[in-house]
Design an enzyme around this catalytic site. Structure first.
Site, short mmCIF file in Angstrom:
data_model
loop_
_atom_site.label_atom_id
_atom_site.label_comp_id
_atom_site.label_asym_id
_atom_site.label_seq_id
_atom_site.Cartn_x
_atom_site.Cartn_y
_atom_site.Cartn_z
N ASP A 1 -9.53 0.47 1.48
CA ASP A 1 -9.53 0.88 0.07
C ASP A 1 -10.82 0.45 -0.62
O ASP A 1 -11.39 1.20 -1.41
CB ASP A 1 -8.33 0.27 -0.67
CG ASP A 1 -7.01 0.91 -0.26
OD1 ASP A 1 -7.06 1.98 0.38
OD2 ASP A 1 -5.96 0.34 -0.56
N THR B 1 -3.48 6.23 -3.96
CA THR B 1 -2.38 6.88 -3.25
C THR B 1 -1.03 6.62 -3.91
O THR B 1 -0.13 7.45 -3.84
CB THR B 1 -2.33 6.39 -1.79
OG1 THR B 1 -2.32 4.96 -1.77
CG2 THR B 1 -3.52 6.88 -1.01
N THR B 2 -0.89 5.45 -4.55
CA THR B 2 0.37 5.15 -5.26
C THR B 2 0.40 5.87 -6.60
O THR B 2 1.40 6.48 -6.96
CB THR B 2 0.50 3.63 -5.47
OG1 THR B 2 0.34 2.96 -4.22
CG2 THR B 2 1.84 3.27 -6.07
N ASP C 1 0.85 -1.19 0.00
CA ASP C 1 0.00 0.00 0.00
C ASP C 1 0.89 1.25 0.00
O ASP C 1 1.67 1.46 0.93
CB ASP C 1 -0.91 -0.01 1.23
CG ASP C 1 -1.84 1.18 1.28
OD1 ASP C 1 -2.47 1.47 0.26
OD2 ASP C 1 -1.91 1.84 2.34
#
Length: 552
Positions: free
Chosen positions: A394, A93-94, A60
């Site tokens: 998520d 988020t990545t 994550d």
């Protein structure tokens, strides 16, 4: 007291102008490269070691960046970017950090050629506006009443995580939890943006057992046992009272003095305490509850009176647990037992205390009109459960985004490649220097499909060239992207990989705007006190003092 000395926190020299911009670009690229391998279903894992020597293994992006210790201010800004994306939409988020790093990288040549940052930023913002329009063109609205569509979207969002083995169970848990928090019907909740799953969908992790035993409980689970051994541990349809007051004698403040003169006086004091606690219990017994839960303590005398009246009690519940219990049972939290009324009493379906492992858990479940729930996760170890929880958050965020805006865009880098080809065509009609940074955004958008292909271990140049050619040749090919498992070019419609429009739009917007902010920085200074400079100043001050003439 010495004044703070302005110093750069990475070098001894102060950076400004082009040097500062290039240093910020380098810091942004470094952070992006760090988590580049965390994108897609074939992503690699990162092992994080915290200051207490604890180890976390995760893919994550937000979790990886959150535990990083960095000194460069631009790198800190990139980490903050990931946290903001997580708080806003809960996913991507990545991608947002990788895209922002790539936008900074394509800006570097123009900075070195002496093009003013204002022109570069202007081109980037024009490209952002056209990119969002292009993204909207390929978006499709979905019917939230179809569980297969909702399930497919949530699966594709968590299919890139380490826990994709248990996709079906995770997806079911996430949708069920969000449905409860939304009031029981996704269609009626359509357009709602205030569904708070972080507060009202609590995850309770219990190590041991099989992951298939995980479930969503329509109610609340507390890691507590009843306060008295003779109290009932199972009650069907209990009447529930929630308190935020203590059921014990309130001790006086430090200024209070009590003088005992005779042997009977101390007995009278104890008797007064008992009468006070008995009065508190009588106020509760008056509304005939079966279960009392308080955030404060319960004295031994109060336990005796409550047990005698057939009432079970739990003490020292957390504030947020009490708030969830109020939403689940319909009870009102009361701050004084004298104020208890019949309307403050709530109803639950079942109260049961179970022993799981060495711990006791109180289940207040089967609440009919509950808008709060507890997700009970079972698994082999705490590390596995922590990773499952991250992926579950998520999944719930994806489901929430669908409710807020039920629109989808194709995944697997198809959306980014469509935007890239659209911007490349439009760039030819732009005049002046602005054309170069505008077209650079088209190059930057290809980083997502390129990274997906690279993480699969295929020939990146060949695959990306074929995908680009497919998108340029025909507008109908805008749903073609990279299969994250095989690294081949497939139609995302057939593969069933979709992403919420809200997540993708927020990701592009945040990445480009953050890159523009970093490019605007032309001076990096620090107000941190430099000890060496302070010592030098003291020495200079001493020398000056000795050189001053003495006045008689």
């Amino acid at each position: 007291m010495n004044a703070p000395v302005l110093v750069l926190n990475t070098n001894t020299k102060r950076e400004n102008g082009r040097k500062a911009q290039l240093a910020n670009i380098m810091a942004g690229k470094t952070v992006a490269d760090l988590i580049r391998t965390c994108l897609g279903p074939k992503s690699m894992l990162k092992m994080l070691i915290d200051p207490q020597a604890g180890v976390t293994i995760t893919s994550d992006g937000n979790s990886v960046l959150r535990d990083l210790t960095v000194e460069h201010p631009a790198a800190k800004y990139m980490i903050e970017l990931s946290r903001t994306q997580d708080e806003t939409v809960g996913d991507g988020t990545t991608s947002v950090v990788i895209l922002c790093g790539e936008v900074l990288q394509v800006a570097e040549p123009w900075i070195q050629k002496g093009i003013h940052p204002t022109i570069i930023i202007s081109g980037f913002l024009d490209a952002l506006e056209d990119a969002l329009k292009s993204l909207h063109e390929i978006s499709t609205t979905i019917d939230l009443s179809d569980p297969k569509i909702v399930s497919g979207v949530v699966k594709s969002c968590i299919g890139t995580t380490f826990m994709n083995t248990w996709n079906d169970i995770l997806c079911k848990l996430a949708i069920e939890a969000v449905t409860i928090c939304a009031g029981g019907d996704l269609m009626k909740a359509k357009g709602k943006e205030d569904i708070d799953t972080k507060r009202y969908a609590r995850v309770e992790k219990i190590a041991g057992g099989d992951f298939s035993e995980s479930m969503v409980i329509k109610g609340v689970v507390l890691n507590k046992d009843v306060v008295h051994s003779k109290m009932r541990r199972r009650i069907v349809k209990p009447r529930v009272v929630l308190l935020d007051c203590s059921l014990e004698y309130t001790k006086g403040e430090s200024q209070t003095d009590v003088e005992v003169t005779t042997a009977t006086d101390f007995g009278k004091l104890i008797e007064l305490e008992e009468q006070y606690v008995k009065r508190l219990c009588e106020n509760i017994i008056r509304v005939k509850p079966d279960l009392v839960i308080t955030e404060k303590g319960i004295s031994d005398i109060a336990q005796h009176y409550l047990q005698k009246a057939g009432i079970s009690a739990l003490r020292r519940a957390r504030k947020n647990d009490n708030l969830r219990l109020a939403r689940a049972t319909g009870a009102s939290i009361v701050y004084r037992t004298e104020d208890l009324k019949e309307t403050d009493v709530g109803i639950a379906g079942l109260f049961e205390v179970k022993k799981i492992g060495d711990e006791y858990y109180a289940f207040i479940s089967e609440c009919e009109k509950s808008t709060a729930c507890t997700i009970l996760l079972r698994g082999g170890s705490k590390d596995v459960l922590n990773e499952v929880e991250r992926n579950l958050q998520d999944a719930m965020a994806s489901c929430k985004n669908l409710i807020a805006r039920p629109e989808l865009v194709p995944g697997g880098g198809a959306s980014e490649m469509h935007i890239a080809t659209t911007l490349s065509k439009k760039a030819k009609n732009i005049e002046g220097k602005k054309q170069w940074p505008y077209s650079s955004i088209a190059v930057a958008m290809e980083v997502i499909p390129r990274t997906l292909a690279a993480n699969c271990g295929v020939d990146v140049v060949k695959v990306i060239t074929e995908l680009r050619a497919k998108h340029i040749s025909n507008k109908e090919n805008s749903t073609f992207g990279i299969d994250g498992m095989k690294g081949t070019i497939v139609d995302m419609k057939e593969l069933g990989v979709w992403e919420p429009y809200e997540v993708k739009a927020q990701c592009i917007k945040t990445a480009i705007e953050a890159a523009c902010t970093l490019l605007r920085v032309d001076d990096v200074v620090s107000g941190i006190k430099n000890e060496n400079s302070g010592q030098q100043q003291n020495q200079m001050g001493t020398q000056q003092a000795t050189m001053m003439p003495q006045v008689e």
